[in-house]
Design a protein around this motif. Structure first.
Motif, PDB file in Angstrom:
ATOM      1  N   ARG A 138       0.844  -1.200   0.000  1.00 24.11           N
ATOM      2  CA  ARG A 138       0.000   0.000   0.000  1.00 24.11           C
ATOM      3  C   ARG A 138       0.873   1.241   0.000  1.00 24.11           C
ATOM      4  O   ARG A 138       1.861   1.319   0.722  1.00 24.11           O
ATOM      5  CB  ARG A 138      -0.941   0.015   1.206  1.00 24.11           C
ATOM      6  CG  ARG A 138      -1.843   1.260   1.238  1.00 24.11           C
ATOM      7  CD  ARG A 138      -2.745   1.278   2.455  1.00 24.11           C
ATOM      8  NE  ARG A 138      -3.692   0.170   2.428  1.00 24.11           N
ATOM      9  CZ  ARG A 138      -4.473  -0.148   3.445  1.00 24.11           C
ATOM     10  NH1 ARG A 138      -4.394   0.529   4.572  1.00 24.11           N
ATOM     11  NH2 ARG A 138      -5.314  -1.160   3.340  1.00 24.11           N
ATOM     12  N   ILE A 139       0.469   2.229  -0.803  1.00 28.06           N
ATOM     13  CA  ILE A 139       1.145   3.515  -0.891  1.00 28.06           C
ATOM     14  C   ILE A 139       0.105   4.602  -0.675  1.00 28.06           C
ATOM     15  O   ILE A 139      -0.981   4.554  -1.262  1.00 28.06           O
ATOM     16  CB  ILE A 139       1.817   3.698  -2.269  1.00 28.06           C
ATOM     17  CG1 ILE A 139       2.876   2.616  -2.502  1.00 28.06           C
ATOM     18  CG2 ILE A 139       2.441   5.084  -2.397  1.00 28.06           C
ATOM     19  CD1 ILE A 139       3.361   2.545  -3.931  1.00 28.06           C
ATOM     20  N   VAL A 140       0.421   5.589   0.170  1.00 23.53           N
ATOM     21  CA  VAL A 140      -0.460   6.741   0.390  1.00 23.53           C
ATOM     22  C   VAL A 140       0.312   7.998   0.013  1.00 23.53           C
ATOM     23  O   VAL A 140       1.454   8.190   0.446  1.00 23.53           O
ATOM     24  CB  VAL A 140      -0.935   6.821   1.848  1.00 23.53           C
ATOM     25  CG1 VAL A 140      -1.920   7.983   2.022  1.00 23.53           C
ATOM     26  CG2 VAL A 140      -1.581   5.508   2.289  1.00 23.53           C
ATOM     27  N   THR A 141      -0.287   8.847  -0.787  1.00 21.98           N
ATOM     28  CA  THR A 141       0.407   9.999  -1.356  1.00 21.98           C
ATOM     29  C   THR A 141      -0.054  11.318  -0.742  1.00 21.98           C
ATOM     30  O   THR A 141      -1.110  11.411  -0.126  1.00 21.98           O
ATOM     31  CB  THR A 141       0.170  10.066  -2.867  1.00 21.98           C
ATOM     32  OG1 THR A 141      -1.244  10.215  -3.107  1.00 21.98           O
ATOM     33  CG2 THR A 141       0.683   8.813  -3.562  1.00 21.98           C
ATOM     34  N   ALA A 142       0.767  12.346  -0.968  1.00 18.70           N
ATOM     35  CA  ALA A 142       0.418  13.733  -0.663  1.00 18.70           C
ATOM     36  C   ALA A 142       0.439  14.494  -1.976  1.00 18.70           C
ATOM     37  O   ALA A 142       1.499  14.662  -2.584  1.00 18.70           O
ATOM     38  CB  ALA A 142       1.421  14.333   0.325  1.00 18.70           C
ATOM     39  N   GLY A 143      -0.717  14.935  -2.447  1.00 13.46           N
ATOM     40  CA  GLY A 143      -0.814  15.541  -3.766  1.00 13.46           C
ATOM     41  C   GLY A 143      -0.900  17.046  -3.730  1.00 13.46           C
ATOM     42  O   GLY A 143      -1.567  17.639  -2.876  1.00 13.46           O
ATOM     43  N   ASP A 144      -0.228  17.680  -4.698  1.00 17.33           N
ATOM     44  CA  ASP A 144      -0.318  19.131  -4.825  1.00 17.33           C
ATOM     45  C   ASP A 144      -1.710  19.558  -5.279  1.00 17.33           C
ATOM     46  O   ASP A 144      -2.057  20.730  -5.203  1.00 17.33           O
ATOM     47  CB  ASP A 144       0.738  19.627  -5.821  1.00 17.33           C
ATOM     48  CG  ASP A 144       0.985  21.123  -5.729  1.00 17.33           C
ATOM     49  OD1 ASP A 144       0.887  21.677  -4.614  1.00 17.33           O
ATOM     50  OD2 ASP A 144       1.262  21.752  -6.773  1.00 17.33           O
ATOM     51  N   ASP A 145      -2.503  18.598  -5.744  1.00 14.49           N
ATOM     52  CA  ASP A 145      -3.880  18.878  -6.117  1.00 14.49           C
ATOM     53  C   ASP A 145      -4.820  18.866  -4.918  1.00 14.49           C
ATOM     54  O   ASP A 145      -6.038  18.969  -5.069  1.00 14.49           O
ATOM     55  CB  ASP A 145      -4.367  17.885  -7.168  1.00 14.49           C
ATOM     56  CG  ASP A 145      -4.101  16.428  -6.787  1.00 14.49           C
ATOM     57  OD1 ASP A 145      -3.763  16.177  -5.617  1.00 14.49           O
ATOM     58  OD2 ASP A 145      -4.224  15.552  -7.656  1.00 14.49           O
ATOM     59  N   GLY A 146      -4.268  18.717  -3.692  1.00 15.99           N
ATOM     60  CA  GLY A 146      -5.064  18.771  -2.467  1.00 15.99           C
ATOM     61  C   GLY A 146      -5.668  17.450  -2.054  1.00 15.99           C
ATOM     62  O   GLY A 146      -6.484  17.410  -1.134  1.00 15.99           O
ATOM     63  N   ILE A 147      -5.260  16.357  -2.700  1.00 11.50           N
ATOM     64  CA  ILE A 147      -5.850  15.038  -2.438  1.00 11.50           C
ATOM     65  C   ILE A 147      -4.762  14.052  -2.052  1.00 11.50           C
ATOM     66  O   ILE A 147      -3.637  14.116  -2.563  1.00 11.50           O
ATOM     67  CB  ILE A 147      -6.606  14.524  -3.688  1.00 11.50           C
ATOM     68  CG1 ILE A 147      -7.748  15.482  -4.037  1.00 11.50           C
ATOM     69  CG2 ILE A 147      -7.150  13.121  -3.474  1.00 11.50           C
ATOM     70  CD1 ILE A 147      -8.429  15.162  -5.352  1.00 11.50           C
ATOM     71  N   SER A 148      -5.079  13.154  -1.146  1.00 11.51           N
ATOM     72  CA  SER A 148      -4.240  11.988  -0.861  1.00 11.51           C
ATOM     73  C   SER A 148      -4.901  10.767  -1.489  1.00 11.51           C
ATOM     74  O   SER A 148      -6.104  10.546  -1.269  1.00 11.51           O
ATOM     75  CB  SER A 148      -4.080  11.776   0.641  1.00 11.51           C
ATOM     76  OG  SER A 148      -3.254  12.759   1.203  1.00 11.51           O
ATOM     77  N   LEU A 149      -4.129  10.003  -2.234  1.00  8.96           N
ATOM     78  CA  LEU A 149      -4.656   8.804  -2.873  1.00  8.96           C
ATOM     79  C   LEU A 149      -4.017   7.575  -2.241  1.00  8.96           C
ATOM     80  O   LEU A 149      -2.859   7.605  -1.826  1.00  8.96           O
ATOM     81  CB  LEU A 149      -4.377   8.805  -4.372  1.00  8.96           C
ATOM     82  CG  LEU A 149      -5.079   9.885  -5.190  1.00  8.96           C
ATOM     83  CD1 LEU A 149      -4.703   9.765  -6.663  1.00  8.96           C
ATOM     84  CD2 LEU A 149      -6.584   9.823  -5.008  1.00  8.96           C
ATOM     85  N   VAL A 150      -4.793   6.492  -2.183  1.00  5.15           N
ATOM     86  CA  VAL A 150      -4.320   5.214  -1.669  1.00  5.15           C
ATOM     87  C   VAL A 150      -4.220   4.247  -2.840  1.00  5.15           C
ATOM     88  O   VAL A 150      -5.220   4.000  -3.537  1.00  5.15           O
ATOM     89  CB  VAL A 150      -5.279   4.660  -0.600  1.00  5.15           C
ATOM     90  CG1 VAL A 150      -4.761   3.324  -0.062  1.00  5.15           C
ATOM     91  CG2 VAL A 150      -5.459   5.658   0.535  1.00  5.15           C
ATOM     92  N   PHE A 151      -3.010   3.737  -3.069  1.00  2.70           N
ATOM     93  CA  PHE A 151      -2.798   2.763  -4.141  1.00  2.70           C
ATOM     94  C   PHE A 151      -2.417   1.423  -3.526  1.00  2.70           C
ATOM     95  O   PHE A 151      -1.686   1.377  -2.547  1.00  2.70           O
ATOM     96  CB  PHE A 151      -1.676   3.226  -5.078  1.00  2.70           C
ATOM     97  CG  PHE A 151      -1.955   4.531  -5.764  1.00  2.70           C
ATOM     98  CD1 PHE A 151      -2.846   4.601  -6.823  1.00  2.70           C
ATOM     99  CD2 PHE A 151      -1.318   5.696  -5.353  1.00  2.70           C
ATOM    100  CE1 PHE A 151      -3.106   5.804  -7.471  1.00  2.70           C
ATOM    101  CE2 PHE A 151      -1.561   6.911  -5.992  1.00  2.70           C
ATOM    102  CZ  PHE A 151      -2.452   6.976  -7.060  1.00  2.70           C
ATOM    103  N   GLU A 152      -2.910   0.349  -4.128  1.00  6.14           N
ATOM    104  CA  GLU A 152      -2.584  -0.987  -3.634  1.00  6.14           C
ATOM    105  C   GLU A 152      -2.147  -1.884  -4.771  1.00  6.14           C
ATOM    106  O   GLU A 152      -2.599  -1.752  -5.906  1.00  6.14           O
ATOM    107  CB  GLU A 152      -3.803  -1.600  -2.920  1.00  6.14           C
ATOM    108  CG  GLU A 152      -4.170  -0.861  -1.640  1.00  6.14           C
ATOM    109  CD  GLU A 152      -5.168  -1.639  -0.795  1.00  6.14           C
ATOM    110  OE1 GLU A 152      -5.985  -2.369  -1.369  1.00  6.14           O
ATOM    111  OE2 GLU A 152      -5.127  -1.505   0.439  1.00  6.14           O
ATOM    112  N   GLU A 153      -1.230  -2.810  -4.440  1.00  6.31           N
ATOM    113  CA  GLU A 153      -0.811  -3.794  -5.436  1.00  6.31           C
ATOM    114  C   GLU A 153      -1.966  -4.714  -5.799  1.00  6.31           C
ATOM    115  O   GLU A 153      -2.772  -5.053  -4.931  1.00  6.31           O
ATOM    116  CB  GLU A 153       0.350  -4.633  -4.880  1.00  6.31           C
ATOM    117  CG  GLU A 153       1.672  -3.913  -4.842  1.00  6.31           C
ATOM    118  CD  GLU A 153       2.820  -4.846  -4.480  1.00  6.31           C
ATOM    119  OE1 GLU A 153       2.549  -5.988  -4.084  1.00  6.31           O
ATOM    120  OE2 GLU A 153       3.980  -4.426  -4.598  1.00  6.31           O
TER     121      GLU A 153
END
Length: 512
Positions: A497-512
């Motif tokens: 699992r990866i959790v991001t900090a986006g300059d677009d104001g959103i955090s996204l959760v990605f999973e394998e």
């Protein structure tokens, strides 16, 4: 490093591989963007959104760019984010169960839009951007936010079982004008003096170490040490894995290593003349000089090597003091090693300049693959082989299709603090997953990529394993102001699992 090389550490083991440099240009056969290449002039928000969204969940409570993200050391599904809206949020990154697809659109003609993850707590009180966040070790008892207003704000987990689901503010401190970074001190069993300790670096060049303790009503955020060696902004800092030493770099091109708890002094390691640091290097030494300053730092898993990166692709690799129960492995700056194979503290082991623009981040891989990865504003990733005097193993010139590569990180090991890791994705330990060869990168193109550092086995021999899209890429408004891309990320210890900090104001959760 290899035991027969007198310039390296006995404790580090490296890949036995060729010294040949692999250079990759990622233009071939890669359908990464709408037009096949990164174009910050023509890319629009509509292009990015309609193109692809690979996320499993999203968090959108922030109203401005998300600049930082941190992961709970025990409940690793709990994360904290900081934003340009002067606030931070704590939330559970676990995606909702996937809905069962209807057998007929007559029963469910219109799929419902995915709901955003809900916050567990909003952490406010700052008057400027929150640009650093962390949980303390070993148990994540405290959440700390730091901002460009110079404030540190502390919150404690109020749940009886310390599950990270409820948080309460209890203290604030302000000793500097602006805080640039924050780093939590690693905790090892029995080292109670390192429990719930953090370090910060400020725009005036100073570095500070604090202990957090909500039971001390008069002084819940207490100062342990202060350091004033840098003459310009302190841009980055990192602890050695044992938590004994704190290393910092600055825009003035200097590098200092501090003995925070006195372990080095007790072992007989002398401080550098005129400072309270066990090691200090600056531009007066032409071998170390980096015109334009230093901006990032990484320390090897053994604690014996520091790599610092800065302007125009410059990297310097330096030996660090070794602190042992029987005494130092290197006493004083530049002293001869105590035993064959050890590196003297202060020795400049390598001077590297493969990339052409500022080095944005550095990461050492975990054993047995002790590689050094560097990301750059020039859009490339370089992997150096420390077993062969930091020869270039791979140079991926178009790692993010021409966009600056903000951060690279090898898959981290399981908790060095010895605390058990819990949560839905935390069952695998470093020994079980054994994927220390896995490198994750983010860029201003808004894409997360995963690389196999062992060799070019996939994606036209570049090592690209997987990528995830969903964030807005870099765009320019009518006033010429640029925005977009990913500012930071955290990944679970098993890499799933990866959790991001986006300059677009959103955090996204990605999973394998």
């Amino acid at each position: 490093m290899s035991s027969n090389d007198p310039h390296h550490e006995n404790q580090d083991e490296y890949l036995q591989a060729d010294d040949a440099e692999e250079v990759y240009d990622r233009d071939e056969d890669q359908d990464m963007d709408v037009d096949g290449e990164y174009d910050d002039q023509n890319m629009t928000i509509e292009d990015e959104i309609t193109f692809q969204n690979d996320s499993a969940a999203h968090f959108d409570s922030h109203t401005d760019s998300v600049f930082c993200v941190a992961q709970h050391p025990v409940h690793n599904h709990i994360v904290i984010t900081g934003s340009g809206d002067d606030s931070a949020y704590i939330f559970d990154s676990t995606p909702a169960p996937r809905p069962v697809l209807p057998s007929s659109f007559e029963t469910t003609p219109q799929p419902r839009e995915r709901e955003a993850l809900t916050p567990l707590a909003k952490l406010d009180g700052h008057t400027d951007t929150v640009n650093a966040v962390t949980f303390t070790e070993p148990t994540g008892e405290y959440a700390i936010t730091a901002g460009l207003d110079g404030k540190l704000r502390a919150y404690r987990d109020t749940t009886p079982q310390k599950t990270g689901l409820a948080w309460e503010f209890f203290g604030e401190a302000q000793e500097v004008e602006e805080i640039n970074w924050m780093a939590v001190c690693p905790y090892q069993k029995g080292s109670e003096e390192k429990k719930n300790v953090i370090a910060i670096g400020a725009n005036d060049g100073s570095a500070w170490v604090f202990r957090i303790d909500h039971t001390d009503a008069a002084n819940p955020i207490s100062i342990i040490q202060t350091f004033f060696s840098h003459t310009e902004s302190c841009t980055a800092g990192a602890w050695t894995p044992d938590g004994n030493l704190l290393a910092t770099v600055s825009e003035d091109g200097s590098f200092f290593v501090y003995d925070v708890f006195g372990a080095a002094a007790a072992a007989g390691i002398e401080y550098s003349p005129g400072t309270n640091a066990v090691l200090g290097l600056n531009a007066e030494d032409q071998r170390f000089a980096v015109i334009g300053g230093l901006y990032t730092i990484a320390i090897s898993p053994s604690g014996g090597i520091a790599a610092v990166g800065g302007a125009e692709g410059n990297i310097r690799v330096v030996g660090l003091p070794r602190i042992t129960a029987s005494g130092p492995s290197a006493k004083g700056k530049g002293a001869a090693p105590k035993s064959a194979g050890a590196t003297a503290a202060g020795t400049i082991m390598a001077s590297l300049q493969t990339q052409t623009d500022n080095v944005e981040s550095l990461s050492f891989s975990q054993a047995p693959f002790t590689l050094l990865a560097a990301s750059s504003v020039d859009g490339s990733i370089v992997m150096y082989d420390a077993a062969h005097r930091f020869a270039v193993r791979r140079h991926i010139q178009e790692a993010h299709d021409g966009a600056p590569v903000v951060k690279v990180e090898f898959l981290p090991s399981n908790r060095q603090a010895g605390a058990p890791v819990s949560g839905p994705l935390a069952s695998a330990s470093a020994a079980q997953n054994n994927r220390s060869w896995m490198l994750t990168s983010i860029g201003l193109d808004g894409v997360v990529r995963r690389w196999d550092a062992r060799g070019g086995t996939t994606a036209a021999a570049q090592g690209l394993m997987q990528e995830w899209k969903g964030h807005m890429g870099l765009t320019e408004n009518e006033d010429g102001e640029q925005s977009g891309g990913i500012m930071g990320f955290v990944q679970n210890f098993d890499g799933k699992r990866i959790v991001t900090a986006g300059d677009d104001g959103i955090s996204l959760v990605f999973e394998e």
